[in-house]
Motif scaffolding. Sequence first.
Motif, PDB file in Angstrom:
ATOM      1  N   PRO A 163       4.236   4.027   2.688  1.00  0.00           N
ATOM      2  CA  PRO A 163       5.103   3.768   1.445  1.00  0.00           C
ATOM      3  C   PRO A 163       3.998   4.475   0.126  1.00  0.00           C
ATOM      4  N   PRO A 164       4.412   4.649  -0.576  1.00  0.00           N
ATOM      5  CA  PRO A 164       3.683   4.854  -1.984  1.00  0.00           C
ATOM      6  C   PRO A 164       3.252   4.280  -2.321  1.00  0.00           C
ATOM      7  N   ALA A 165       2.932   2.969  -1.932  1.00  0.00           N
ATOM      8  CA  ALA A 165       2.311   1.704  -2.371  1.00  0.00           C
ATOM      9  C   ALA A 165       0.780   2.340  -1.342  1.00  0.00           C
ATOM     10  N   ALA A 166       1.076   2.895  -0.695  1.00  0.00           N
ATOM     11  CA  ALA A 166      -0.291   2.432   0.754  1.00  0.00           C
ATOM     12  C   ALA A 166      -1.134   3.936  -0.043  1.00  0.00           C
ATOM     13  N   VAL A 167      -0.705   5.231  -0.580  1.00  0.00           N
ATOM     14  CA  VAL A 167      -0.625   6.288  -0.356  1.00  0.00           C
ATOM     15  C   VAL A 167      -1.029   6.394  -1.851  1.00  0.00           C
ATOM     16  N   GLY A 239      -1.323   8.125   7.133  1.00  0.00           N
ATOM     17  CA  GLY A 239      -2.725   7.131   6.734  1.00  0.00           C
ATOM     18  C   GLY A 239      -3.250   8.605   6.778  1.00  0.00           C
ATOM     19  N   ILE A 240      -4.040   8.943   7.402  1.00  0.00           N
ATOM     20  CA  ILE A 240      -5.169  10.725   7.537  1.00  0.00           C
ATOM     21  C   ILE A 240      -4.973  11.352   6.303  1.00  0.00           C
ATOM     22  N   LEU A 241      -3.487  11.212   5.521  1.00  0.00           N
ATOM     23  CA  LEU A 241      -3.128  12.663   4.764  1.00  0.00           C
ATOM     24  C   LEU A 241      -3.732  11.671   3.473  1.00  0.00           C
ATOM     25  N   SER A 242      -4.002  10.310   2.972  1.00  0.00           N
ATOM     26  CA  SER A 242      -4.063   9.728   2.589  1.00  0.00           C
ATOM     27  C   SER A 242      -5.427   9.602   1.809  1.00  0.00           C
ATOM     28  N   LEU A 243      -6.028   9.211   3.291  1.00  0.00           N
ATOM     29  CA  LEU A 243      -8.157   8.747   2.453  1.00  0.00           C
ATOM     30  C   LEU A 243      -8.316  10.477   3.003  1.00  0.00           C
ATOM     31  N   LEU A 244      -7.391  11.673   3.116  1.00  0.00           N
ATOM     32  CA  LEU A 244      -7.747  13.115   2.739  1.00  0.00           C
ATOM     33  C   LEU A 244      -8.415  13.525   1.990  1.00  0.00           C
ATOM     34  N   ALA A 245      -7.314  12.989   0.958  1.00  0.00           N
ATOM     35  CA  ALA A 245      -6.394  12.971  -0.084  1.00  0.00           C
ATOM     36  C   ALA A 245      -7.559  12.990  -0.885  1.00  0.00           C
ATOM     37  N   GLY A 246      -7.981  10.936  -0.911  1.00  0.00           N
ATOM     38  CA  GLY A 246      -8.767  10.303  -2.006  1.00  0.00           C
ATOM     39  C   GLY A 246     -10.075  11.612  -1.629  1.00  0.00           C
ATOM     40  N   LEU A 247     -10.794  11.658   0.107  1.00  0.00           N
ATOM     41  CA  LEU A 247     -12.167  12.427  -0.170  1.00  0.00           C
ATOM     42  C   LEU A 247     -11.845  13.573  -0.950  1.00  0.00           C
ATOM     43  N   GLY A 248     -10.728  14.829  -0.806  1.00  0.00           N
ATOM     44  CA  GLY A 248     -11.042  15.563  -1.914  1.00  0.00           C
ATOM     45  C   GLY A 248     -11.151  15.319  -3.063  1.00  0.00           C
TER      46      GLY A 248
END
Length: 419
Positions: A163-167, A239-248
Amino acid sequence: MLARRRTTGALSAALFLLFASSSALALSPKICSTRNNHASASSNNKGQDVLIVSPLSASIAPSDEVQTQPASQTDTFLSSYAGSRVLLGGVALIYASNFPLGAMMADSLPASAVTSSRFVVAALALLPFMPRIAPTLRLPAVASGLLVSLGYICQSLALVDTPPAAVSFLGVATPIVVCPLLECVVDGKKMSPKDAPQTWLAASLCIAGVAMLELMGGGGGGSDVAPSAASTWGIDNGGILSLLAGLGFGTSCYFSEKMMRDQPKEQALPITSVLVATTALASGVWSLADGWMATPDAWHYTLPGLFVDPSLSMVAAAVLWTGLISTSMNFFLEMKALGSVPSAEAAVILAAEPLAAAALGSIMLHEELATYDYIGGALIITACLVNTLKPEDILARTNALFASASAPDAAREAKKSGR
């Protein structure tokens, strides 16, 4: 579908390796100083700091090759305590314009084409400034660009099945935690709740505010009803990709601050040009891997095709805005502000982006704001104000609060003992 999952899995693994390698590059041992007290030291070095550097850490040392110019009144204000923070607030507001324009572009172009077109336009606009970068800053700027690339590519891939909101929430909230942790682990800065209570209080308020806006408010679900935990927090690739995006994004913010902290302000534009060009190159590689370049309509998705196809005139205008304004100009302004604002505080200010996006949506698109939107906005604004306090201010107010709360009990005990 199976091929798509395999492609997503392969890209996820590749992006994880990209993050690991660029982070190792960006966070290699930084410059450290030690006192030269040896009797054998020469008289020229006696009592001075001796720099011990690693090959990369030397690249972020202050450059003697760049001659500084006298600062103008505007530069003086933007480098001041208030000016740099106002500048970051404006950056968050401009970033917010990417939401409606990005949605419009995504309706006509593949996600990789949107990202690559935007960053190619930005890179071309900043190209004249690239030769001015100090040689010692080239490698760190490329590393920061790789981290930004990681953020945008992972964010786009996460939107496939999340979901876009979670991303959006994970992409904004993760840097708020990553930046102070990096300051603690890499810099050795005291960032415990006792040493920096304002940082963690502001981070908590900001994350709560972003959650209200993205997961509960009008921007997240379109109503006052929050989405189910299963649909939002499922442990999946998205979810993992969203976290990885935030880490980046968070690591890039931290590393950009380290580059700008000891550099002349004139290096902000050259650093930005290399960072944006690196992201444009990575986005181009993503476009090749995405497969759309082999389709018959590929010409319409490229920059020449966008500007000659009348049916894509609005998309071309959006590419120009996001490339020239919300990327090249905004990245430069953010880089300039990071020379005066710690990354942990900058992450909180930039987290006002969803608030600005909700406000723009209400004004420009006449979207209705839900109750949670107002609550989330108030929490984010409060977080920005809390972040300006000093640790002793927080501790003094906390002690006063506990003292006032315990006063009635103390009075009752005194009354009982008096009897």
